[in-house]
Scaffold this active site. Structure first.
Site, PDB file in Angstrom:
ATOM      1  N   ARG A 187      68.177  31.656 -20.241  1.00  0.00           N
ATOM      2  CA  ARG A 187      68.325  30.712 -19.140  1.00  0.00           C
ATOM      3  C   ARG A 187      67.001  30.110 -18.691  1.00  0.00           C
ATOM      4  NH1 ARG A 187      73.108  30.223 -16.398  1.00  0.00           N
ATOM      5  NH2 ARG A 187      74.742  31.752 -16.853  1.00  0.00           N
ATOM      6  N   TYR A 226      61.812  26.586 -16.478  1.00  0.00           N
ATOM      7  CA  TYR A 226      61.444  25.183 -16.683  1.00  0.00           C
ATOM      8  C   TYR A 226      59.944  24.955 -16.844  1.00  0.00           C
ATOM      9  CZ  TYR A 226      61.547  20.103 -16.531  1.00  0.00           C
ATOM     10  OH  TYR A 226      61.392  18.797 -16.851  1.00  0.00           O
ATOM     11  N   THR A 231      72.223  34.352 -10.334  1.00  0.00           N
ATOM     12  CA  THR A 231      72.738  33.285 -11.183  1.00  0.00           C
ATOM     13  C   THR A 231      74.256  33.189 -11.081  1.00  0.00           C
ATOM     14  OG1 THR A 231      70.934  33.764 -12.718  1.00  0.00           O
ATOM     15  CG2 THR A 231      72.707  32.351 -13.523  1.00  0.00           C
ATOM     16  N   TYR A 281      63.627  40.257 -13.443  1.00  0.00           N
ATOM     17  CA  TYR A 281      64.803  39.783 -14.173  1.00  0.00           C
ATOM     18  C   TYR A 281      64.333  38.956 -15.360  1.00  0.00           C
ATOM     19  CZ  TYR A 281      69.377  37.446 -14.894  1.00  0.00           C
ATOM     20  OH  TYR A 281      70.542  36.954 -15.415  1.00  0.00           O
ATOM     21  N   ILE A 291      73.768  45.439 -14.667  1.00  0.00           N
ATOM     22  CA  ILE A 291      73.976  44.446 -13.608  1.00  0.00           C
ATOM     23  C   ILE A 291      74.936  43.435 -14.196  1.00  0.00           C
ATOM     24  CG2 ILE A 291      72.931  42.746 -12.078  1.00  0.00           C
ATOM     25  CD1 ILE A 291      70.414  44.440 -12.028  1.00  0.00           C
TER      26      ILE A 291
END
Length: 296
Positions: free
Chosen positions: A139, A108, A45, A134, A205
């Site tokens: 998001r 989405y 990202t 992840y 991370i």
């Protein structure tokens, strides 16, 4: 699987025409390795993956592997909301010689837990590489339940780790408690680096590690060496820099910060926009305070 304590989710440097700047990429990788990065995530990202074509990602994977030259592991961001496309990207990354892949939860289309389980299993079954899950509900619009992560860790041999950006320490604790001993959890939130270490996370991370990677390494070393009060002090000193890196949509702030410390990163691609002059000044002031406090 342990990839080190501080892994940097690397920005993608662009030139003045908005194309990937390979010379700047080489210099950025050298900067990260010299400044505390135990491993690098490419085309995640923070690397503006949604704006990169498959061809650009393949070139990034190959050049990052070449430039890193076995100095640190290279982890490719190959997650997307199409299982077929994620398989294709993962196989491209494997051909490029990366050390592992990281797969975000599908965004989405908002699959249920069974859909996410089958998505991750299908991609993992298509590669021999280690796979890092992840979970980033802010998001993607979906949250990977602890029970689903545990089932994947138990049933799919090459699913070895997770980056968790849920911001929920109780959830992280449940994942760490329920997964096999050699399965690792990394925080995906810079400001939770120390709190997540306290519940058993392997590390972070990070975005902020572009700027304060060595300081984050020092903080985690202090904690693991039993100097918990000093680690807490270091955490408090670093949080303003961490917060500044998310004072506008990422990676605009960290790209601006890199330029301020003379590491070329370029601008961002639409729909992201560069920082305003006021936003840049705020980050500059935070960095100046950090540099001053480090010098005294």
């Amino acid at each position: 699987m342990n990839f080190g304590k501080v892994i940097t989710a690397m920005v993608t440097p662009f030139d003045e025409n908005g194309n990937i700047d390979l010379q700047a990429l080489r210099e950025l990788i050298n900067h990260l390795i010299a400044n505390g990065s135990d491993a690098i995530v490419v085309a995640g990202t923070t690397g503006e993956a949604p704006t990169l074509s498959h061809e650009e990602k393949a070139a990034l994977f190959k050049n990052t592997v070449d430039f890193a030259a076995n100095r640190v592991p290279v982890i490719a961001g190959t997650g997307t909301n199409s299982t077929y496309a994620a398989v294709e990207l993962t196989q491209l990354a494997e051909q490029a010689g990366v050390d592992a892949v990281m797969l975000s939860t599908p965004y989405y289309n908002k699959p249920n837990q069974e859909g996410m389980y089958l998505h991750f299993k299908t991609v993992a079954d298509a590669t021999s590489l280690p796979v890092i899950l992840y979970n980033v509900p802010g998001r993607t619009g979906v949250h990977l339940d602890a029970s689903t992560t545990i089932a994947l860790a138990e049933n799919v041999d090459n699913i070895v780790s997770i980056k968790d950006a849920s911001g929920d320490l109780d959830h992280m604790t449940a994942v760490i408690s329920g997964t096999p001993e050699d399965f690792t959890l990394y925080s995906g939130d810079d400001s939770l680096t120390l709190p997540s270490a306290a519940v058993g996370a392997a590390g972070i991370i990070s975005v902020a590690a572009h700027i304060i990677g060595n300081e984050m390494q020092s903080m985690l070393s202090s904690f693991h060496n039993g100097q918990t009060a000093y680690a807490a002090q270091q955490h408090r000193e670093l949080v303003p820099v961490m917060d500044a890196m998310f004072s506008a949509p990422s990676p605009s702030p960290v790209k601006a910060a890199l330029e301020m410390v003379h590491v070329k990163a370029g601008s961002v691609r639409l729909p992201l926009t560069p920082l305003t002059q006021e936003q840049e000044q705020h980050i500059y002031q935070i960095l100046q305070r950090k540099l001053y406090s480090s010098a005294v």
